[in-house]
Design a protein around this motif. Sequence first.
Motif, PDB file in Angstrom:
ATOM      1  N   TRP A   1       0.831  -1.202   0.000  1.00  0.00           N
ATOM      2  CA  TRP A   1       0.000   0.000   0.000  1.00  0.00           C
ATOM      3  C   TRP A   1       0.864   1.251   0.000  1.00  0.00           C
ATOM      4  O   TRP A   1       0.555   2.234  -0.673  1.00  0.00           O
ATOM      5  CB  TRP A   1      -0.929   0.035   1.195  1.00  0.00           C
ATOM      6  CG  TRP A   1      -1.936  -1.058   1.254  1.00  0.00           C
ATOM      7  CD1 TRP A   1      -2.342  -1.883   0.235  1.00  0.00           C
ATOM      8  CD2 TRP A   1      -2.664  -1.457   2.404  1.00  0.00           C
ATOM      9  NE1 TRP A   1      -3.286  -2.758   0.701  1.00  0.00           N
ATOM     10  CE2 TRP A   1      -3.506  -2.530   2.025  1.00  0.00           C
ATOM     11  CE3 TRP A   1      -2.700  -1.032   3.726  1.00  0.00           C
ATOM     12  CZ2 TRP A   1      -4.367  -3.163   2.911  1.00  0.00           C
ATOM     13  CZ3 TRP A   1      -3.560  -1.660   4.617  1.00  0.00           C
ATOM     14  CH2 TRP A   1      -4.384  -2.712   4.199  1.00  0.00           C
ATOM     15  N   TRP A   2       1.953   1.231   0.810  1.00  0.00           N
ATOM     16  CA  TRP A   2       2.835   2.386   0.889  1.00  0.00           C
ATOM     17  C   TRP A   2       3.505   2.639  -0.459  1.00  0.00           C
ATOM     18  O   TRP A   2       3.602   3.782  -0.910  1.00  0.00           O
ATOM     19  CB  TRP A   2       3.867   2.224   1.996  1.00  0.00           C
ATOM     20  CG  TRP A   2       4.746   3.424   2.136  1.00  0.00           C
ATOM     21  CD1 TRP A   2       6.079   3.503   1.888  1.00  0.00           C
ATOM     22  CD2 TRP A   2       4.350   4.746   2.526  1.00  0.00           C
ATOM     23  NE1 TRP A   2       6.538   4.781   2.098  1.00  0.00           N
ATOM     24  CE2 TRP A   2       5.499   5.559   2.501  1.00  0.00           C
ATOM     25  CE3 TRP A   2       3.136   5.317   2.898  1.00  0.00           C
ATOM     26  CZ2 TRP A   2       5.471   6.911   2.830  1.00  0.00           C
ATOM     27  CZ3 TRP A   2       3.100   6.667   3.225  1.00  0.00           C
ATOM     28  CH2 TRP A   2       4.256   7.444   3.198  1.00  0.00           C
ATOM     29  N   ARG A   3       3.956   1.577  -1.115  1.00  0.00           N
ATOM     30  CA  ARG A   3       4.553   1.737  -2.450  1.00  0.00           C
ATOM     31  C   ARG A   3       3.556   2.384  -3.406  1.00  0.00           C
ATOM     32  O   ARG A   3       3.900   3.284  -4.166  1.00  0.00           O
ATOM     33  CB  ARG A   3       5.021   0.381  -3.003  1.00  0.00           C
ATOM     34  CG  ARG A   3       6.355  -0.077  -2.467  1.00  0.00           C
ATOM     35  CD  ARG A   3       6.895  -1.267  -3.227  1.00  0.00           C
ATOM     36  NE  ARG A   3       6.005  -2.411  -3.235  1.00  0.00           N
ATOM     37  CZ  ARG A   3       5.923  -3.332  -2.270  1.00  0.00           C
ATOM     38  NH1 ARG A   3       6.714  -3.237  -1.209  1.00  0.00           N
ATOM     39  NH2 ARG A   3       5.090  -4.342  -2.368  1.00  0.00           N
ATOM     40  N   GLN A   4       2.305   1.936  -3.362  1.00  0.00           N
ATOM     41  CA  GLN A   4       1.259   2.506  -4.214  1.00  0.00           C
ATOM     42  C   GLN A   4       1.069   3.990  -3.886  1.00  0.00           C
ATOM     43  O   GLN A   4       0.989   4.832  -4.786  1.00  0.00           O
ATOM     44  CB  GLN A   4      -0.054   1.757  -4.036  1.00  0.00           C
ATOM     45  CG  GLN A   4      -1.190   2.322  -4.861  1.00  0.00           C
ATOM     46  CD  GLN A   4      -2.526   1.649  -4.572  1.00  0.00           C
ATOM     47  OE1 GLN A   4      -2.635   0.792  -3.694  1.00  0.00           O
ATOM     48  NE2 GLN A   4      -3.539   2.030  -5.306  1.00  0.00           N
ATOM     49  N   ALA A   5       1.002   4.321  -2.595  1.00  0.00           N
ATOM     50  CA  ALA A   5       0.811   5.716  -2.184  1.00  0.00           C
ATOM     51  C   ALA A   5       1.971   6.594  -2.665  1.00  0.00           C
ATOM     52  O   ALA A   5       1.757   7.699  -3.161  1.00  0.00           O
ATOM     53  CB  ALA A   5       0.669   5.800  -0.665  1.00  0.00           C
ATOM     54  N   VAL A   6       3.193   6.083  -2.537  1.00  0.00           N
ATOM     55  CA  VAL A   6       4.376   6.844  -2.955  1.00  0.00           C
ATOM     56  C   VAL A   6       4.368   7.055  -4.468  1.00  0.00           C
ATOM     57  O   VAL A   6       4.614   8.169  -4.952  1.00  0.00           O
ATOM     58  CB  VAL A   6       5.669   6.138  -2.491  1.00  0.00           C
ATOM     59  CG1 VAL A   6       6.897   6.755  -3.152  1.00  0.00           C
ATOM     60  CG2 VAL A   6       5.785   6.190  -0.973  1.00  0.00           C
ATOM     61  N   GLU A   7       4.066   6.007  -5.230  1.00  0.00           N
ATOM     62  CA  GLU A   7       4.032   6.123  -6.690  1.00  0.00           C
ATOM     63  C   GLU A   7       2.982   7.139  -7.143  1.00  0.00           C
ATOM     64  O   GLU A   7       3.242   7.964  -8.028  1.00  0.00           O
ATOM     65  CB  GLU A   7       3.744   4.759  -7.320  1.00  0.00           C
ATOM     66  CG  GLU A   7       4.893   3.792  -7.212  1.00  0.00           C
ATOM     67  CD  GLU A   7       4.522   2.373  -7.585  1.00  0.00           C
ATOM     68  OE1 GLU A   7       3.379   2.141  -8.063  1.00  0.00           O
ATOM     69  OE2 GLU A   7       5.359   1.476  -7.389  1.00  0.00           O
ATOM     70  N   GLN A   8       1.808   7.087  -6.536  1.00  0.00           N
ATOM     71  CA  GLN A   8       0.749   8.022  -6.912  1.00  0.00           C
ATOM     72  C   GLN A   8       1.107   9.447  -6.525  1.00  0.00           C
ATOM     73  O   GLN A   8       0.827  10.395  -7.261  1.00  0.00           O
ATOM     74  CB  GLN A   8      -0.577   7.594  -6.284  1.00  0.00           C
ATOM     75  CG  GLN A   8      -1.087   6.311  -6.885  1.00  0.00           C
ATOM     76  CD  GLN A   8      -2.275   5.733  -6.140  1.00  0.00           C
ATOM     77  OE1 GLN A   8      -2.611   6.144  -5.050  1.00  0.00           O
ATOM     78  NE2 GLN A   8      -2.913   4.755  -6.758  1.00  0.00           N
ATOM     79  N   ALA A   9       1.740   9.614  -5.372  1.00  0.00           N
ATOM     80  CA  ALA A   9       2.151  10.949  -4.938  1.00  0.00           C
ATOM     81  C   ALA A   9       3.217  11.513  -5.881  1.00  0.00           C
ATOM     82  O   ALA A   9       3.168  12.697  -6.229  1.00  0.00           O
ATOM     83  CB  ALA A   9       2.675  10.890  -3.508  1.00  0.00           C
ATOM     84  N   GLU A  10       4.154  10.674  -6.290  1.00  0.00           N
ATOM     85  CA  GLU A  10       5.187  11.138  -7.218  1.00  0.00           C
ATOM     86  C   GLU A  10       4.573  11.619  -8.525  1.00  0.00           C
ATOM     87  O   GLU A  10       4.976  12.647  -9.063  1.00  0.00           O
ATOM     88  CB  GLU A  10       6.211  10.030  -7.469  1.00  0.00           C
ATOM     89  CG  GLU A  10       7.127   9.794  -6.288  1.00  0.00           C
ATOM     90  CD  GLU A  10       8.039   8.592  -6.463  1.00  0.00           C
ATOM     91  OE1 GLU A  10       7.882   7.820  -7.450  1.00  0.00           O
ATOM     92  OE2 GLU A  10       8.907   8.412  -5.593  1.00  0.00           O
ATOM     93  N   ARG A  11       3.585  10.874  -9.040  1.00  0.00           N
ATOM     94  CA  ARG A  11       2.915  11.287 -10.278  1.00  0.00           C
ATOM     95  C   ARG A  11       2.204  12.625 -10.106  1.00  0.00           C
ATOM     96  O   ARG A  11       2.105  13.414 -11.040  1.00  0.00           O
ATOM     97  CB  ARG A  11       1.918  10.221 -10.736  1.00  0.00           C
ATOM     98  CG  ARG A  11       2.562   9.046 -11.416  1.00  0.00           C
ATOM     99  CD  ARG A  11       1.551   8.211 -12.168  1.00  0.00           C
ATOM    100  NE  ARG A  11       0.509   7.652 -11.345  1.00  0.00           N
ATOM    101  CZ  ARG A  11       0.516   6.428 -10.832  1.00  0.00           C
ATOM    102  NH1 ARG A  11       1.512   5.616 -11.069  1.00  0.00           N
ATOM    103  NH2 ARG A  11      -0.485   6.003 -10.104  1.00  0.00           N
TER     104      ARG A  11
END
Length: 119
Positions: A63-73
């Motif tokens: 979930w954290w990886r997903q949150a980080v990827e979406q935030a970066e975008r």
Amino acid sequence: MSASQRRKGAAAEREVLKLLGDELGEALTRNLSQTREGGADCIAVRGWAIEVKRQERLSRPAWWRQAVEQAERAGARPILLYRRSRERWTAWVHTSGQQWTETDIVGAAMAIRESWLTR
């Protein structure tokens, strides 16, 4: 994903955004284009991308990886808010100098407000 799972997810997003919005003194809304565009659950908080999970089986690293990827975008900082049944919301918040810190809704709101003061 079944219709009942989508309803559960949408209800969780509304619940947590109401709680966080109350702490921030703002009305927060869901990102309704998230399914089509693959974005964060809420992008209405200036500088932050919020991911919400309401599941019994915890998968925090994924979930954290997903949150980080979406935030970066989105060019934002990530927040992951999650809970299981009959438990309180927990927040993983990106902080300066750290990858993340664990807190609650109040702590997440404090991190958001502090970031607004330093920008």
